[in-house]
Design a protein around this motif. Structure first.
Motif: not given
Length: 394
Positions: A148-155, A309-313, A359-370
């Motif tokens: 299972d995956l999900a991603a988000r991007y916030r400017a 997983l995420y960026t420094d935002g 003040v910084d963009d944010m990228a997020l990615l999450a994954v779940r084990s079955p």
């Protein structure tokens, strides 16, 4: 430098801004009342005159146009009534005083409209930037290779320029491979590098037999790009990144290569811990400064666990006191049914921590084990002719 060794983030005082706005809402009427009182107490002159002038100017930057207009009208009426109390309302002195306050009130309304229009333009530019970023970063499928995956991007809310945050997920013969990264800089140059990194990642993820090989391919792609651009030092386009591989055969472990990026966060059994690299490494595109062989760290990824997983935002989001947001501490002990719920709750928590500003963009990615059912099928169920399918492995 920030705490992960990357670029520093300026202080944010969102709570202070809200306090100023609350004060600015009540200050104009207080100024007008003070002007009336001063001129009531003192018989000669007009000691409260500057307060009638200041009130609409204070309201203009922080309140709505309607409030600014009402403040201006109240100031004009206030100075006219106070001045006419001492002299004939039709006298030249009273008319001049009233006209002066009226002109200042009109100027305040004009300032208010300009500020609101510029704010709307910035919001529109920010929305365009986020839409452009999402066009470059299409959302991964919610299910990939049994995960299972999900991603988000916030400017960022204070910077409408397109940023360099990136994420991608790829199903390969070796398992599901993921990347989250942050390109140095912003604007079109950063977007060009984002496209380059994602394209190189998708190709290398399919062809390279190891995660370390994928990282080396990304290095070479960035070095070629730097040479074509003619960078003076050859390192202007470096990218921090974390690469993850969840093997097909053994989904109860993950392999991680970290290139100068904030460490992923593993949520399992009610706990949360960072997956720190055993050997620190330079960002992608900078390996010629220190030629080292990448080393993938392998950690358990039990049934139902989630990897963020995420960026420094995210990791550098600060509250009104300048305190960093701590994903490990904020998410420990909490349960999330899946990646979508995890990211939704995380974004809500970050907004509460920062007061809605960033003040910084944010990228997020999450994954779940079955989630695997380890209980054997009961005899009664077997005899009834049905069993529990393990849909998570499909």
């Amino acid at each position: 430098m920030d705490r992960w060794g990357g670029r520093a983030v300026p202080e944010r005082r969102t709570g202070g801004v809200r306090a100023v706005r609350r004060m600015a809402f009540w200050l104009p009427p207080l100024l007008i009342l003070s002007g009336v009182l001063l001129n009531t107490v003192f018989d000669s002159g007009l000691p409260g005159s500057p307060l009638f002038l200041i009130a609409p100017l204070v309201a203009a930057p922080f309140t709505r146009t309607r409030v600014t207009v009402l403040t201006g009208v109240a100031s004009v009426v206030g100075v006219a009534l106070v001045r006419s109390h001492d002299e004939d309302f039709s006298s030249m002195d009273v008319l001049v005083q009233t006209a002066t306050v009226a002109v200042v009130a009109l100027l305040a309304v004009g300032v208010n409209r300009l500020l609101r229009r510029s704010g709307a333009a910035l919001a529109s530019a920010r929305n365009i930037a986020e839409a452009a970023q999402l066009a470059v970063l299409p959302a991964p499928p919610s299910r990939l290779g049994g995960l299972d995956l999900a991603a988000r991007y916030r400017a960022a809310q204070v910077d409408a320029r397109i940023g360099g945050d990136l994420y991608a997920a790829q199903r390969t013969p070796y398992g599901v491979r993921l990347i989250v990264g942050d390109v140095r800089g912003k604007g079109t140059a950063a977007v060009t590098t984002v496209v380059l990194v994602i394209g190189a990642f998708r190709e290398a993820a399919e062809q390279e037999g190891s995660l370390e090989g994928v990282a080396r391919r990304l290095d070479r792609a960035l070095e070629r790009e730097a040479a074509q651009r003619g960078d003076i030092d050859g390192h202007e386009g470096f990218t921090t990144a974390v690469l993850v591989e969840i093997p097909v055969a053994a989904r109860e472990s993950v392999r991680v290569v970290n290139r100068g990026h904030p460490p992923p966060l593993l949520l399992a059994d009610g706990g949360a811990r960072y997956v720190e690299p055993s050997v620190p490494a330079l960002p992608l595109g900078m390996t010629d400064l220190a030629r080292r062989t990448d080393r993938a760290d392998e950690v358990p990824f039990p049934s139902g666990a989630q990897l963020l997983l995420y960026t420094d935002g995210l990791s550098e989001a600060r509250d009104r006191h300048g305190r960093f947001y701590e994903p490990e501490a904020r998410l420990a002990g909490r349960f999330f049914p899946g990646p979508e719920e995890l990211l939704d709750a995380l974004l809500k928590d970050v907004r509460a921590h920062t007061g809605g500003e960033s003040v910084d963009d944010m990228a997020l990615l999450a994954v779940r084990s079955p989630v695997r059912d380890r209980l054997p099928v009961s005899r009664t169920r077997q005899e009834s002719g049905w069993s529990i399918p393990d849909e998570s492995l499909n």
